[in-house]
Design a protein around this motif. Structure first.
Motif, mmCIF file in Angstrom:
data_model
loop_
_atom_site.group_PDB
_atom_site.id
_atom_site.type_symbol
_atom_site.label_atom_id
_atom_site.label_comp_id
_atom_site.label_asym_id
_atom_site.label_seq_id
_atom_site.Cartn_x
_atom_site.Cartn_y
_atom_site.Cartn_z
ATOM 1 N N ALA A 206 0.840 -1.194 0.000
ATOM 2 C CA ALA A 206 0.000 0.000 0.000
ATOM 3 C C ALA A 206 0.874 1.243 0.000
ATOM 4 O O ALA A 206 2.080 1.169 0.256
ATOM 5 C CB ALA A 206 -0.917 -0.009 1.222
ATOM 6 N N GLU A 210 -2.567 3.542 6.579
ATOM 7 C CA GLU A 210 -4.029 3.453 6.647
ATOM 8 C C GLU A 210 -4.567 2.523 5.558
ATOM 9 O O GLU A 210 -5.398 1.642 5.823
ATOM 10 C CB GLU A 210 -4.645 4.847 6.508
ATOM 11 N N GLU A 211 -4.094 2.704 4.330
ATOM 12 C CA GLU A 211 -4.526 1.850 3.223
ATOM 13 C C GLU A 211 -4.099 0.401 3.462
ATOM 14 O O GLU A 211 -4.835 -0.548 3.177
ATOM 15 C CB GLU A 211 -3.919 2.362 1.910
ATOM 16 N N LEU A 213 -3.621 -1.167 6.386
ATOM 17 C CA LEU A 213 -4.427 -1.806 7.426
ATOM 18 C C LEU A 213 -5.830 -2.132 6.927
ATOM 19 O O LEU A 213 -6.451 -3.111 7.374
ATOM 20 C CB LEU A 213 -4.485 -0.914 8.665
ATOM 21 N N ASP A 214 -6.356 -1.348 5.994
ATOM 22 C CA ASP A 214 -7.647 -1.671 5.373
ATOM 23 C C ASP A 214 -7.566 -2.998 4.621
ATOM 24 O O ASP A 214 -8.487 -3.827 4.688
ATOM 25 C CB ASP A 214 -8.067 -0.555 4.404
ATOM 26 N N LYS A 215 -6.455 -3.216 3.921
ATOM 27 C CA LYS A 215 -6.276 -4.475 3.185
ATOM 28 C C LYS A 215 -6.132 -5.657 4.153
ATOM 29 O O LYS A 215 -6.658 -6.743 3.891
ATOM 30 C CB LYS A 215 -5.048 -4.382 2.282
ATOM 31 N N GLU A 217 -7.480 -5.880 7.058
ATOM 32 C CA GLU A 217 -8.817 -6.140 7.591
ATOM 33 C C GLU A 217 -9.649 -6.968 6.612
ATOM 34 O O GLU A 217 -10.385 -7.878 7.014
ATOM 35 C CB GLU A 217 -9.510 -4.813 7.904
ATOM 36 N N LYS A 218 -9.512 -6.692 5.322
ATOM 37 C CA LYS A 218 -10.245 -7.461 4.307
ATOM 38 C C LYS A 218 -9.784 -8.916 4.280
ATOM 39 O O LYS A 218 -10.588 -9.833 4.137
ATOM 40 C CB LYS A 218 -10.060 -6.816 2.936
ATOM 41 N N LEU A 257 -4.158 -5.705 13.769
ATOM 42 C CA LEU A 257 -4.036 -5.538 12.316
ATOM 43 C C LEU A 257 -2.602 -5.230 11.896
ATOM 44 O O LEU A 257 -2.224 -5.475 10.750
ATOM 45 C CB LEU A 257 -4.971 -4.418 11.828
#
Length: 441
Positions: A206, A210-211, A213-215, A217-218, A257
């Motif tokens: 990423a 932030e980006e 940690l979003d991945k 989480e997915k 995460l």
């Protein structure tokens, strides 16, 4: 978050039975807090406490294990920010990049070059463990053909880079899944579907934390946790800041995460320095794009030093060692059992004209001066070590050479073994060949 000794003590049955091989429950709790005992050692612990302690003792950084020939190599499982707090557990893996757009001959030569990078230092074989194989030709058949060659001719872990789903599907059939990592793939959801059964580790990349940690989480939402983190970098400052931030989130804040190993692709503009930062500051894997023996050896040496347990110095067994083919008239040289000292001194003796008997004294793994200052390499200790070593049965003289830095112990050593002649050797190991030539020419 890790539990304190007192918090753990409250979960224990407080029987003080000693069946865990620790006299009291409080002492057992302290061992659990220090992660030098397992909760299963207590036969009376409740299921509820076992569940709490099991979760608390799980390392905040996930452990991922790979196959490397006959042995296993792991990354992650770290528990501290600084090595002196406890120790770093699993060393940074070094990956060397190859591309598939080389000719067949160039490809073979490059693979041989990578395989040739092996160095022995203080009794340990140092080498890069991974090959990062980049798909630059955009030719599926060419990439897979060369991937098959890599897999058959090396035991290194293979990082597949810039691969589409079709390549990934076929690559899984060509390479032992325990030797693979997927990096820079095209579609996360489709890739997860392909590897859901094999659980091959993937690198999530990423532009920012932030980006990233979003991945993560997915992935976790799909029950996939064989994750390695990577952030696009522009300079050394970003590398340091991002790695420290992720490690602190996981270890100090307990933010799950962020609790995954980190991969760093070193940038060409400052590859050596970015590799150094990665090794020192929390990268579990670094990828080198341009490399040679002159750059690799310092990195491997740095890694060996960083990932040596500072509380357990590298040491060898005390006793008599033959360097070369010494006979009854060969010199006797004494030093400590610190591994680095042993290998440096023995190496210099090998470079000399004279084989020798090397008498190693147990100094708890300390170097000569450190051992002397800690009273672990005194004249009395060295004298007793010589007498108990059995060296007198191997030689026809009674001369022993002590390190020049501790010439001060000569008098005490003469009192301990008065029948021996004490010679003071050079201070630096590099001067040993010259010294032996002057004494035994």
């Amino acid at each position: 978050m890790a539990l304190t000794g007192l918090e753990i003590f409250k979960l224990l049955p407080n029987k003080n039975c000693g069946e865990c091989d620790v006299p009291t429950c409080l002492a057992f709790a302290m061992k659990l807090a220090g992660k030098i005992a397992a909760p299963q050692a207590c036969p009376y612990i409740s299921d509820e406490a076992m569940e709490i302690l099991g979760t608390a003792q799980t390392p905040p950084i996930k452990k991922i294990t790979f196959k490397n020939g006959e042995k296993e190599i792991s990354i992650g499982a770290e528990t501290v920010m600084f090595r002196h707090e406890k120790t770093f557990v699993n060393q940074t893996l070094i990956a060397l990049e190859m591309t598939d757009n080389l000719s067949a001959e160039e490809f073979e030569n490059e693979l041989k070059r990578i395989e040739s990078y092996k160095y022995e230092r203080v009794g340990e074989m140092l080498e890069p463990e991974c090959i990062s194989f980049k798909n630059e030709s955009d030719d599926k058949n060419n990439y897979l053909l060369k991937l098959k060659i890599i897999s058959s001719k090396t035991e290194k872990i293979i990082i597949l880079s810039d691969c589409n789903p079709e390549i990934i599907k076929e690559a899984i059939q060509l390479v032992d899944n325990k030797r693979m990592i997927l990096n820079k793939f095209e579609d996360l959801s489709e890739t997860l579907n392909i590897i859901s059964e094999t659980q091959i580790p993937i690198v999530l990349s990423a532009k920012n934390i932030e980006e990233l940690l979003d991945k993560v989480e997915k992935c976790e939402a799909q029950n996939f946790k064989n994750i390695i983190l990577s952030i696009d970098l522009n300079n050394l400052n970003e590398l340091l800041e991002n790695n420290v931030f992720l490690r602190r989130l996981a270890i100090k804040k307990g933010f799950k995460l962020a609790g995954y190993p980190i991969l760093t692709e070193c940038f060409k503009e400052d590859e050596l320095h970015s590799a150094i930062v990665g090794i020192c500051k929390y990268s579990s894997i670094i990828i080198l794009k341009e490399f040679s023996g002159t750059s690799l050896f310092p990195l491997l040496t740095l890694r060996q030093n960083i990932f040596t347990d500072p509380q357990k110095p590298l040491q060898i067994d005390a006793g008599i060692y033959q360097v070369g083919e010494p006979d009854e008239s060969s010199p006797v040289i004494v030093t400590t059992n610190f591994s680095l000292t042993y290998f440096i001194v023995s190496g210099e003796i090998e470079n000399s004209i004279s084989p020798a008997w090397l008498c190693i004294v147990d100094a708890e793994g300390m170097s000569v001066l450190t051992a002397w200052s800690a009273n672990k390499f005194s004249g009395e200790i060295v004298g007793k070590a010589i007498l108990n070593s059995g060296i007198e049965e191997k030689i026809n003289h009674k001369k022993v050479i002590i390190p020049g830095y501790v010439a001060i112990i000569r008098g005490e050593l003469e009192d301990t073994i008065p029948e021996w002649e004490i010679l003071v050797g050079p201070q630096e190991a590099a001067e040993i060949p010259k010294y032996l030539k002057e004494i035994y020419q």
